[in-house]
Motif scaffolding. Sequence first.
Motif, mmCIF file in Angstrom:
data_model
loop_
_atom_site.group_PDB
_atom_site.id
_atom_site.type_symbol
_atom_site.label_atom_id
_atom_site.label_comp_id
_atom_site.label_asym_id
_atom_site.label_seq_id
_atom_site.Cartn_x
_atom_site.Cartn_y
_atom_site.Cartn_z
ATOM 1 N N TYR A 162 54.906 36.774 58.198
ATOM 2 C CA TYR A 162 55.477 38.132 58.142
ATOM 3 C C TYR A 162 56.772 38.138 57.333
ATOM 4 O O TYR A 162 56.957 38.994 56.454
ATOM 5 C CB TYR A 162 55.745 38.635 59.564
ATOM 6 N N SER A 166 57.656 39.777 53.729
ATOM 7 C CA SER A 166 58.739 40.780 53.689
ATOM 8 C C SER A 166 59.791 40.416 52.649
ATOM 9 O O SER A 166 60.247 41.270 51.886
ATOM 10 C CB SER A 166 59.400 40.896 55.067
ATOM 11 N N CYS A 303 59.420 47.676 59.305
ATOM 12 C CA CYS A 303 58.097 48.241 59.594
ATOM 13 C C CYS A 303 57.621 49.153 58.468
ATOM 14 O O CYS A 303 56.446 49.120 58.071
ATOM 15 C CB CYS A 303 58.131 48.995 60.916
ATOM 16 N N LYS A 304 58.523 49.970 57.947
ATOM 17 C CA LYS A 304 58.178 50.875 56.858
ATOM 18 C C LYS A 304 57.758 50.093 55.630
ATOM 19 O O LYS A 304 56.757 50.426 54.973
ATOM 20 C CB LYS A 304 59.380 51.772 56.535
ATOM 21 N N GLU A 307 54.163 48.506 55.725
ATOM 22 C CA GLU A 307 52.988 49.383 55.750
ATOM 23 C C GLU A 307 52.055 49.105 54.580
ATOM 24 O O GLU A 307 50.835 49.243 54.695
ATOM 25 C CB GLU A 307 53.423 50.853 55.740
ATOM 26 N N THR A 318 51.500 42.793 61.502
ATOM 27 C CA THR A 318 52.587 43.595 62.072
ATOM 28 C C THR A 318 52.939 43.152 63.486
ATOM 29 O O THR A 318 54.059 43.383 63.946
ATOM 30 C CB THR A 318 52.211 45.085 62.091
ATOM 31 N N ARG A 323 59.377 45.358 66.805
ATOM 32 C CA ARG A 323 58.696 46.434 67.527
ATOM 33 C C ARG A 323 59.702 47.530 67.834
ATOM 34 O O ARG A 323 60.748 47.271 68.411
ATOM 35 C CB ARG A 323 58.061 45.909 68.802
#
Length: 324
Positions: A162, A166, A303-304, A307, A318, A323
């Motif tokens: 993740y 990112s 998080c955005k 997507e 995700t 969270r």
Amino acid sequence: MNDPPVLPMHCSANVGEDGDTALFFGLSGTGKTTLSADPNRALIGDDEHGWDDDGIFNFEGGCYAKTINLSEETEPDIYRAIKTDAMLENVKLVQDEDGIQIPDFFDVSKTQNGRVSYPIFHIDGYHKPQMAGHPKNIIFLTCDAFGVLPPVSKLTPGQAMYHFISGYTAKVAGTERGITEPTPNFSACFGAAFLTLHPTRYAELLEKKMFENDTHAWLVNTGWAGGSYGVGERMSIKTTRACIDAILDGNAAMSNYVKDDAFGLDIPVSLPGVHTQLLNPRNAWADKEAYDVTAKKLAGMFCKNFEKYTGHGVVDLTQYGPRI
């Protein structure tokens, strides 16, 4: 990528006396060049590497470092590398008492983005083979100007994928034109401009190689603590060095951990040379409510951004992110 595939990586690498290799991923301003130039380890390379079935190899042969506030005391290897055949850019020259032009790394009246390029053999004790075995540790560096990520945290394989995809850091005033407040900067695999395949392809290969070689992953924040940019203070190189040393010498792996609420990260309870209050970022903030608000804000940005890496045919990563 070949068959069997070679993982191309925008990262630096060094190796210890016992042959333990470490990789350092990070965008501009995160400390990748500074932290990989370790006087106790041999530098394999600064910026571009491959990972194949035999281990790590460099395919660049040089280094590119920031010079802002550079001194021999804080960054001795880089400072001493600035000699004949090195090239400075955006650095002011001043005359010394003998009338000789010398660089002034503390004068940022024109720009804070001073740089130096130099061949890797300018680093004392560099690793001449330019290749080494499979990495024992992978370190993702981020300069979190929001001040909410811990100075060091241990990542699960899923979290490693993740945060690799990112590729987060933050821009702050002075490092980029027009930036006046902390702004998130996400660059997939810490080098989006260099990718020819979808980022998840590189992440899948990274996970495979980590599993095959029992490689551990860590997230290290070289940015702010005790508050966001303008309120808190940036981590000292000494503190970050202590975090890196703890990773490389095994102390971090042997530590007890607490869970970060916002990002689900495992934070060491104590490390040699690091103030305990700094390890858990919420404890370092005087205003705990402000920390919670800021942490939720940054989590939402993660998080955005992620997507675009979700949807049909893609493994859902995700679950390994924040969270909110």
